[in-house]
Design an enzyme around this catalytic site. Structure first.
Site, mmCIF file in Angstrom:
data_model
loop_
_atom_site.group_PDB
_atom_site.id
_atom_site.type_symbol
_atom_site.label_atom_id
_atom_site.label_comp_id
_atom_site.label_asym_id
_atom_site.label_seq_id
_atom_site.Cartn_x
_atom_site.Cartn_y
_atom_site.Cartn_z
ATOM 1 N N SER A 18 1.006 -1.204 -0.074
ATOM 2 C CA SER A 18 0.160 0.140 -0.037
ATOM 3 C C SER A 18 0.919 1.147 0.002
ATOM 4 C CB SER A 18 -1.109 -0.034 1.323
ATOM 5 O OG SER A 18 -2.055 1.005 0.740
ATOM 6 N N ASP A 100 -9.064 -5.053 -5.424
ATOM 7 C CA ASP A 100 -8.715 -4.019 -4.607
ATOM 8 C C ASP A 100 -9.577 -2.611 -5.033
ATOM 9 O OD1 ASP A 100 -7.215 -2.139 -3.341
ATOM 10 O OD2 ASP A 100 -5.480 -3.285 -3.399
ATOM 11 N N HIS A 129 -7.569 -5.403 -1.149
ATOM 12 C CA HIS A 129 -6.472 -4.741 -0.308
ATOM 13 C C HIS A 129 -6.039 -5.736 0.788
ATOM 14 C CE1 HIS A 129 -4.051 -1.230 -0.658
ATOM 15 N NE2 HIS A 129 -3.966 -0.982 0.501
#
Length: 149
Positions: A18, A100, A129
């Site tokens: 991320s 995601d 995610h």
């Protein structure tokens, strides 16, 4: 890390997921000592795609934006992971998923595609995610291989 006596002076890796994926890209782009990166669910990438109606990465600066000031676009380029990815010269491992909603695959593909250095892509289609154990294991094994372990 490079200042520690434990560093072998050869391999220096950066990895993250991320926002950490973005930080890995930017670190590798700015520090030539970095010899490998592992980038997973790379946030902060491909901001301008949203101005063209394509999903961009978190934090979605231009989502549904109209009449955006060109200075705002210029500012966003300064910390867009795609622009850092252009400068990556080390071995890279990328992974993301098609589900995601934070970092859409369109954003991740645009980042991966711009890297010209040796790279590996491992798409986990069902992933959002988050990580699947198999994805984590593949990432970890790739990192260990890069370190000669």
């Amino acid at each position: 890390m490079a200042s520690l006596p434990e560093w072998n002076g050869r391999q220096l890796g950066v990895t993250g997921s991320s926002q950490g994926g973005f930080l890995s890209l930017s670190t590798a782009a700015l520090d030539p000592r970095v010899t490998f990166i592992g980038v997973v669910h790379d946030a902060l990438c491909d901001h301008e795609s949203e101005l063209k109606g394509v999903a961009g990465g978190w934090p979605h600066y231009f989502y549904k934006a109209k009449n955006v000031d060109p200075k705002r676009i210029e500012g966003a380029r300064y910390y867009d992971g795609v622009n850092f990815a252009r400068r990556v010269k080390c071995d890279s491992w990328f992974s993301f998923g098609y589900n995601d909603e934070v970092v859409p695959p369109t954003s991740s593909y645009s980042t991966y595609n711009i890297v010209t250095a040796p790279k590996t892509l491992s798409v986990y289609q069902q992933t959002g995610h988050f990580w699947y154990q198999e994805q984590w294991d593949e990432w970890e094994n790739w990192l260990l291989k890069q370190m000669g372990l």
